[in-house]
Design an enzyme around this catalytic site. Structure first.
Site, PDB file in Angstrom:
ATOM      1  N   LYS A 228       0.825  -1.215   0.000  1.00  0.00           N
ATOM      2  CA  LYS A 228       0.000   0.000   0.000  1.00  0.00           C
ATOM      3  C   LYS A 228       0.862   1.270   0.000  1.00  0.00           C
ATOM      4  CE  LYS A 228      -2.210  -0.862   3.859  1.00  0.00           C
ATOM      5  NZ  LYS A 228      -1.463  -2.051   4.314  1.00  0.00           N
TER       6      LYS A 228
ATOM      7  N   ARG B 280      -8.707   1.769   9.401  1.00  0.00           N
ATOM      8  CA  ARG B 280      -8.382   0.395   9.759  1.00  0.00           C
ATOM      9  C   ARG B 280      -9.465  -0.254  10.609  1.00  0.00           C
ATOM     10  NH1 ARG B 280      -2.396   1.146   9.338  1.00  0.00           N
ATOM     11  NH2 ARG B 280      -1.332  -0.810   9.680  1.00  0.00           N
TER      12      ARG B 280
ATOM     13  N   ARG C 258      11.633  -6.272   4.083  1.00  0.00           N
ATOM     14  CA  ARG C 258      11.383  -4.840   3.873  1.00  0.00           C
ATOM     15  C   ARG C 258      12.423  -3.987   4.594  1.00  0.00           C
ATOM     16  NH1 ARG C 258       5.488  -2.207   4.708  1.00  0.00           N
ATOM     17  NH2 ARG C 258       5.723  -2.576   6.930  1.00  0.00           N
TER      18      ARG C 258
ATOM     19  N   ARG D 188      12.125  -2.056  10.231  1.00  0.00           N
ATOM     20  CA  ARG D 188      11.215  -1.602  11.279  1.00  0.00           C
ATOM     21  C   ARG D 188      11.097  -2.668  12.346  1.00  0.00           C
ATOM     22  NH1 ARG D 188       5.806   0.405   8.398  1.00  0.00           N
ATOM     23  NH2 ARG D 188       4.955  -0.614  10.228  1.00  0.00           N
TER      24      ARG D 188
ATOM     25  N   ARG E  42       0.190  -8.321  13.914  1.00  0.00           N
ATOM     26  CA  ARG E  42      -0.403  -7.320  13.024  1.00  0.00           C
ATOM     27  C   ARG E  42      -1.348  -7.973  12.020  1.00  0.00           C
ATOM     28  NH1 ARG E  42       4.649  -4.911  10.723  1.00  0.00           N
ATOM     29  NH2 ARG E  42       3.391  -3.390   9.582  1.00  0.00           N
TER      30      ARG E  42
END
Ligand code: AMP
Length: 217
Positions: free
Chosen positions: A13, A86, A125, A158, A169
Site C-alpha cells: 500500500k 483500519r 522490507r 522496522r 499485526r
C-alpha cells in the site's frame, strides 16, 4: 480522486500510494508514517501511540481520527490514504468528515495477497525512517544495500516488521480491518486488485481500475 487503500501490512500500500502521489499529484496520507514521525519527535501523540505500535496493536480510534481531521485540513484536492481507515468506526468518521466537506470518497482499493507472501515481504522490507520510503531486499532492492537511493541515508528494518509482531499485526488486520471490505462493498466503492506482481504492474492495475471508477461516477 479521493482514494483509500485497504489491505494487510506488507501488501504494498505504501509503495503504491507513493507512486500515485508521484504520478497524479494526489496528497499521500500515511497514518503509520505520521505516527512514527510523532514517536521520533517525542510528541504527546507519539507517547500515547508508542506502546500500541510496539505491540502491533491499533492505536485507539479517537487519536487516529483526530490526526486525520488535522491532516485533511491541509489537503484541498485529491488524496490517497494508506493505512487509514483500519476499523469500521474510522471509516464512518472519514465518511462523515468528507460528507461535511462535500467531497465524498471515490474508491477503496483492496490489495489481495496471500499470507506467506506477506510474511516474506515484511521480513525483506527495508525502510527509510526519515521519509517512510521502503525497499524490498528481494524484489526491489536499493542500489547499495542498506542505503536509500534518494537521500543516501541509512535504511532500517522496522521493529514491528520482525516475526512475532508481524503475526500479531496480521491477526489484528483479520479481526479489525477485514470488516471494511464489506463496508466498502455495500457502499459500492470497493475495487479489488491482485497485489502479487511487480511494483509497475500493480501500479498499472490500480491506475486502470481507478480510471474506470472515475468514468463511472
Ligand atoms: P503501518 O505503517 O501502516 O503498518 O502502521 C504501523 C502501526 O501504526 C500500526 O501497526 C498501528 O499500531 C499504527 N497505525 C497506523 N495506522 C493506524 C490506524 N489507522 N489506526 C490505528 N493504528 C494505526
Amino acid at each position: 480522486m479521493r482514494v483509500v487503500f485497504l489491505g494487510p501490512p506488507g501488501a504494498g500500500k505504501g509503495t503504491q500510494a507513493r507512486l500515485l502521489h508521484e504520478r497524479f499529484g494526489l496528497a499521500q496520507i500515511s497514518t503509520g508514517d505520521i505516527l512514527r514521525e510523532n514517536l521520533a519527535r517525542g510528541t504527546e501523540l507519539g507517547k500515547q501511540a508508542e506502546g500500541y505500535m510496539q505491540r502491533g496493536q491499533l492505536v485507539p480510534d479517537d487519536l487516529v481520527i483526530k490526526m486525520i481531521e488535522q491532516e485533511l485540513r491541509r489537503v484541498s484536492g485529491g488524496f490517497v490514504m494508506d493505512g487509514f481507515p483500519r476499523t469500521v468506526p474510522q471509516a464512518e468518521a472519514l465518511d462523515a468528515l468528507l460528507t461535511r466537506r462535500g467531497t465524498p470518497l471515490g474508491a477503496a482499493v483492496l490489495f489481495k495477497i496471500d499470507r506467506p507472501s506477506l510474511v516474506a515481504r515484511l521480513s525483506a522490507r527495508w525502510t527509510n525512517p526519515r521519509t517512510g520510503r521502503t525497499y524490498n531486499a528481494l524484489t526491489n532492492p536499493p542500489k547499495v544495500a542498506g542505503i536509500d537511493d534518494e537521500d543516501g541515508g541509512e535504511l532500517i528494518q522496522r521493529e514491528d516488521d520482525r516475526s512475532e509482531t508481524v503475526e500479531k499485526r496480521l491477526e489484528v488486520y483479520e479481526r479489525q480491518t477485514r470488516p471494511l471490505v464489506s463496508y466498502y462493498r455495500k457502499a459500492g466503492k470497493l475495487v479489488e486488485i491482485e497485489a502479487i506482481a511487480s511494483m509497475h504492474d500493480v501500479a498499472e492495475r490500480i491506475a486502470a481500475a481507478l480510471g474506470r471508477e472515475h468514468a463511472r461516477q
